[in-house]
Design a protein around this motif. Structure first.
Motif, PDB file in Angstrom:
ATOM      1  N   GLN A 117      28.150  -6.457  19.112  1.00  0.00           N
ATOM      2  CA  GLN A 117      26.756  -6.429  19.925  1.00  0.00           C
ATOM      3  C   GLN A 117      26.298  -5.162  19.637  1.00  0.00           C
ATOM      4  O   GLN A 117      24.769  -4.440  19.230  1.00  0.00           O
ATOM      5  CB  GLN A 117      26.566  -6.683  20.940  1.00  0.00           C
ATOM      6  CG  GLN A 117      26.947  -7.912  21.559  1.00  0.00           C
ATOM      7  CD  GLN A 117      27.046  -8.574  22.832  1.00  0.00           C
ATOM      8  OE1 GLN A 117      26.489  -7.816  23.509  1.00  0.00           O
ATOM      9  NE2 GLN A 117      27.345  -9.648  22.643  1.00  0.00           N
ATOM     10  N   VAL A 118      27.009  -3.555  20.264  1.00  0.00           N
ATOM     11  CA  VAL A 118      26.410  -2.676  19.742  1.00  0.00           C
ATOM     12  C   VAL A 118      25.940  -2.131  18.316  1.00  0.00           C
ATOM     13  O   VAL A 118      24.989  -1.572  18.494  1.00  0.00           O
ATOM     14  CB  VAL A 118      27.130  -1.299  20.837  1.00  0.00           C
ATOM     15  CG1 VAL A 118      27.064  -0.065  20.390  1.00  0.00           C
ATOM     16  CG2 VAL A 118      26.851  -2.112  22.269  1.00  0.00           C
ATOM     17  N   GLU A 119      27.368  -2.669  17.650  1.00  0.00           N
ATOM     18  CA  GLU A 119      26.672  -2.441  16.422  1.00  0.00           C
ATOM     19  C   GLU A 119      25.884  -2.633  15.367  1.00  0.00           C
ATOM     20  O   GLU A 119      24.688  -2.515  14.176  1.00  0.00           O
ATOM     21  CB  GLU A 119      28.142  -3.141  15.578  1.00  0.00           C
ATOM     22  CG  GLU A 119      28.318  -2.532  13.799  1.00  0.00           C
ATOM     23  CD  GLU A 119      29.404  -2.925  13.416  1.00  0.00           C
ATOM     24  OE1 GLU A 119      29.111  -3.056  12.121  1.00  0.00           O
ATOM     25  OE2 GLU A 119      29.863  -3.625  13.933  1.00  0.00           O
ATOM     26  N   GLN A 120      25.463  -3.968  16.612  1.00  0.00           N
ATOM     27  CA  GLN A 120      23.879  -5.276  15.105  1.00  0.00           C
ATOM     28  C   GLN A 120      22.520  -4.230  16.036  1.00  0.00           C
ATOM     29  O   GLN A 120      21.812  -4.473  15.977  1.00  0.00           O
ATOM     30  CB  GLN A 120      23.880  -5.758  15.562  1.00  0.00           C
ATOM     31  CG  GLN A 120      25.406  -7.226  15.057  1.00  0.00           C
ATOM     32  CD  GLN A 120      24.987  -6.806  13.492  1.00  0.00           C
ATOM     33  OE1 GLN A 120      24.296  -7.155  13.118  1.00  0.00           O
ATOM     34  NE2 GLN A 120      25.909  -6.111  12.516  1.00  0.00           N
ATOM     35  N   GLY A 121      22.833  -3.130  16.882  1.00  0.00           N
ATOM     36  CA  GLY A 121      21.830  -1.742  17.822  1.00  0.00           C
ATOM     37  C   GLY A 121      21.111  -3.068  19.720  1.00  0.00           C
ATOM     38  O   GLY A 121      20.482  -2.099  19.093  1.00  0.00           O
TER      39      GLY A 121
END
Length: 575
Positions: free
Chosen positions: A312-316
């Motif tokens: 989720q963090v990687e997707q912003g």
């Protein structure tokens, strides 16, 4: 082994147990099939032996019938008794009867022999009470017959040329097979094997040494085919009992030799062993699944949760938090993850503000580069045409007003494709009033309301006029073409002005692709547009330069409408 993770281990464990079960069931099937094939082969061997022994008895009966049909004493008996007296004729008959009795003393298969002279109505039998004259009444040719559940062979004279008319038959020799001979063959061949056997004569009479299944007899009557060349196999089930049935057709006597075996007695012990083994495998599988579940709940599930949050963090999504409370080492790891994401979120918030400020400054810088020179030329045109051509002044003033209204009010980071092309249209209209310019703009209706960044097309159009058309005598054509490619749009700006050599095009590509803008004013507009496209849509959207059919230069680029949006611009520029 280094690449094996927990999920693969779980899958492998379950697959290994299922494979073990599958292999065992295959082994069970193969074992049952092999056992059944061996039983069937044993039964076939028994049938083959019984068939050979039965043919011995059949051949013996045939031999007796043929022998006494051709015997001179039998053949000339009728003519001799006419010349003999009553006593001598009786003695002749007794002599023939004694010969028949003597023959039976050495036979295991033949029960009795009888001879019947039709014209004289004389009858001789070794078993007068059982082999009677009325049996011969309907005999018309040499053959085997079943009469009153007895098996008989009849031979007629003349022997070689069988009479077509029964009235021409001189005498008949009848031979009866012992029923005990048939049952003894069955007892000798099948009683020790666990199979039951019987003879089905003419699909009617059953001969057996023991009681047989009526249902199987009826099945054979309906389904058996008279094929003397092979043994036919049947599978039969009634209730919980399963049978395999073998039949052999014995053509000379129109009889089926049938044997059937109940397979449950052989396969049930094997099935019991399989059930115990299968139960053991199921218990192991259940225990293994319980252990896997405990491991999954206490370890793998937490790892999967952590991996999901990282994605989720990687997707912003910087609002991702882990709220689960654990009573193990994962609790501390989750707290560290939440602290890290809070710090990243704060960093990107400040970066977004900085990016917006830089973008606004970038747009205003671009506006400052475009506006002054263009404004001077337009005002000079109005001054020069004020007295001679009021209509030209009106048109120039209108387009100039629309042009600057767009430039001064478009502070948003997104505009529609139609409005961006309207700006280009105003610009080209103004330029066409000052000099000879022919232009066309092609925009598919379905793309009009799609959004994009402002001031992307205008710098390229201005570059086409200033560095293309104005540097080639007679050049006057400009084309703006928009082509839909799914969620993409290919935008191409072409002119017939001064073209570039391949080396010059390569130099221009390197110039606009550098990390830092070029010194001076030349090329700044194209460099700015190229980097804005790359930062927003990726490397595939950069400017492309080719020589067109007019001999001038065509500049094209791609816009991905699925990626347009202010947030995307901020993230792209922050990389």
């Amino acid at each position: 082994m280094k690449k094996v993770n927990m999920k693969l281990f779980i899958y492998f464990f379950i697959f290994f147990l299922l494979l073990t079960l599958g292999l065992f069931f295959v082994q069970d099937l193969l074992g049952a099939r092999t056992l059944k094939e061996n039983l069937i082969q044993a039964s076939k061997n028994q049938i083959s032996y019984t068939d050979k022994m039965l043919h011995v008895g059949i051949n013996e009966a045939n031999m007796y019938g043929v022998q006494y049909t051709a015997d001179p004493a039998v053949r000339f008996y009728q003519s001799q008794i006419k010349e003999l007296g009553i006593y001598d004729a009786q003695m002749k008959k007794v002599a023939i009867s004694n010969r028949l009795d003597d023959r039976l003393l050495s036979s295991n298969a033949v029960e009795s022999i009888a001879i019947y002279w039709k014209s004289s109505d004389v009858f001789i039998s070794t078993s007068p009470g059982r082999f009677t004259k009325d049996i011969f009444v309907n005999v018309t040719k040499r053959r085997w017959q079943t009469i009153n559940d007895g098996l008989y062979f009849f031979s007629v004279y003349p022997y070689i040329h069988q009479p077509k008319d029964p009235k021409n038959i001189q005498y008949i020799v009848g031979v009866k097979i012992k029923t005990s001979y048939l049952t003894s063959l069955l007892e000798e061949s099948f009683n020790e094997s666990g199979s039951k056997a019987f003879f089905l004569v003419n699909r009617h009479s059953v001969i057996s040494d023991q009681s047989v299944s009526k249902a199987i007899v009826e099945k054979i009557k309906k389904n058996a085919r008279p094929d003397p060349e092979k043994v036919t196999e049947f599978n039969y089930q009634t209730g919980d009992n399963q049978y395999y049935i073998l039949t052999k057709y014995i053509e000379p006597i129109d009889t089926f030799l049938v044997t059937y075996t109940r397979t449950n007695e052989f396969l049930n012990p094997l099935k019991q062993i399989n059930q115990v083994f299968s139960l053991s495998i199921v218990v192991i599988l259940v225990i293994g699944l319980i252990l896997i579940f405990l491991f999954y709940r206490n370890f793998y599930q937490n790892v999967h949760l952590l991996r999901t949050k990282f994605y989720q963090v990687e997707q912003g999504d910087y609002s991702a938090r882990i709220t689960d409370k654990q009573n193990n080492e994962f609790n501390r790891l989750f707290k560290g993850f939440n602290y890290m994401v809070i710090q990243i979120q704060a960093l990107f918030a400040s970066l977004k503000v900085e990016t917006e400020l830089r973008r606004n400054a970038e747009v205003k810088q671009l506006q400052a580069q475009i506006n002054p020179h263009f404004l001077y030329n337009s005002l000079f045109f109005i001054m020069s045409m004020a007295k001679t051509s009021p209509d030209a002044v009106i048109k120039m003033s209108k387009h100039l007003a629309e042009y600057y209204r767009y430039m001064t009010k478009k502070d948003s980071q997104e505009v529609t494709l139609a409005s961006e092309l309207e700006l280009a249209d105003h610009y080209l209209s103004i330029m066409s009033l000052c000099k000879r310019i022919d232009y066309e703009i092609n925009l598919p209706p379905e793309l009009r309301e799609h959004t994009m960044m402002p001031l992307i097309i205008q710098p390229i159009v201005e570059n086409a006029i200033q560095h293309g058309i104005e540097e080639r005598q007679g050049a006057h054509r400009v084309s703006i073409n928009v082509q839909a490619l799914g969620s993409l749009a290919l935008i191409t700006i072409s002119n017939d002005g001064k073209g570039l050599t391949p080396d010059e095009i390569q130099e221009l590509v390197m110039k606009v692709g550098k990390a830092q803008p070029p010194r001076g004013k030349n090329g700044v507009g194209l460099w700015n547009v190229n980097h804005r496209l790359i930062n927003t849509f990726g490397e595939e959207s950069k400017l492309n330069f080719i020589t067109n059919d007019w001999g001038g230069l065509s500049v094209s680029f791609l816009i991905d409408f699925s990626l347009t949006g202010g947030v995307k611009h901020a993230v792209a520029n922050s990389r």
